[in-house]
Design a protein around this motif. Structure first.
Motif, PDB file in Angstrom:
ATOM      1  N   LYS A  13     -14.224 115.171  54.899  1.00  0.00           N
ATOM      2  CA  LYS A  13     -15.361 114.320  54.589  1.00  0.00           C
ATOM      3  C   LYS A  13     -15.473 114.155  53.081  1.00  0.00           C
ATOM      4  CE  LYS A  13     -18.024 115.745  58.579  1.00  0.00           C
ATOM      5  NZ  LYS A  13     -19.262 116.375  59.046  1.00  0.00           N
ATOM      6  N   ARG A  14     -15.871 112.984  52.694  1.00  0.00           N
ATOM      7  CA  ARG A  14     -16.131 112.748  51.285  1.00  0.00           C
ATOM      8  C   ARG A  14     -17.551 113.183  50.978  1.00  0.00           C
ATOM      9  NH1 ARG A  14     -13.317 107.706  48.684  1.00  0.00           N
ATOM     10  NH2 ARG A  14     -11.271 107.978  49.577  1.00  0.00           N
ATOM     11  N   ARG A  15     -17.695 113.803  49.855  1.00  0.00           N
ATOM     12  CA  ARG A  15     -19.017 114.255  49.450  1.00  0.00           C
ATOM     13  C   ARG A  15     -19.508 113.406  48.285  1.00  0.00           C
ATOM     14  NH1 ARG A  15     -18.509 120.797  49.512  1.00  0.00           N
ATOM     15  NH2 ARG A  15     -18.057 120.970  51.718  1.00  0.00           N
ATOM     16  N   ASN A  16     -20.780 113.132  48.309  1.00  0.00           N
ATOM     17  CA  ASN A  16     -21.397 112.444  47.186  1.00  0.00           C
ATOM     18  C   ASN A  16     -21.970 113.497  46.253  1.00  0.00           C
ATOM     19  OD1 ASN A  16     -20.840 109.943  48.250  1.00  0.00           O
ATOM     20  ND2 ASN A  16     -22.758 109.842  49.369  1.00  0.00           N
TER      21      ASN A  16
END
Length: 73
Positions: A13-16
């Motif tokens: 997952k990409r994290r902000n």
């Protein structure tokens, strides 16, 4: 059993990450706190880098006023 690394990399997952504030923004936030007590708390949190819950659990006994340091638990 063969292991397919690409299968697991696709699931990552990409994290902000949080936006970093400039020094001027931090000063504005601290100065616009409603009370002096809140200004002190915000300054303490910012200068120590503690999380809110960590900073709320600090006692006077945790602070070494002679050396201007905090003692770990």
């Amino acid at each position: 059993m063969p292991w397919n690394i690409k299968k697991y990399l696709d699931r990552a997952k990409r994290r902000n990450y949080p936006i970093y504030l400039s020094k001027e923004d931090v000063v504005k936030i601290i100065e616009n706190a409603p009370t002096y007590k809140q200004q002190v708390l915000l300054t303490f949190i910012y200068t120590t880098g503690m999380r809110l819950h960590e900073s709320l659990s600090v006692c006077f006994e945790d602070i070494d006023s002679n050396r201007l340091q905090m003692q770990g638990k």
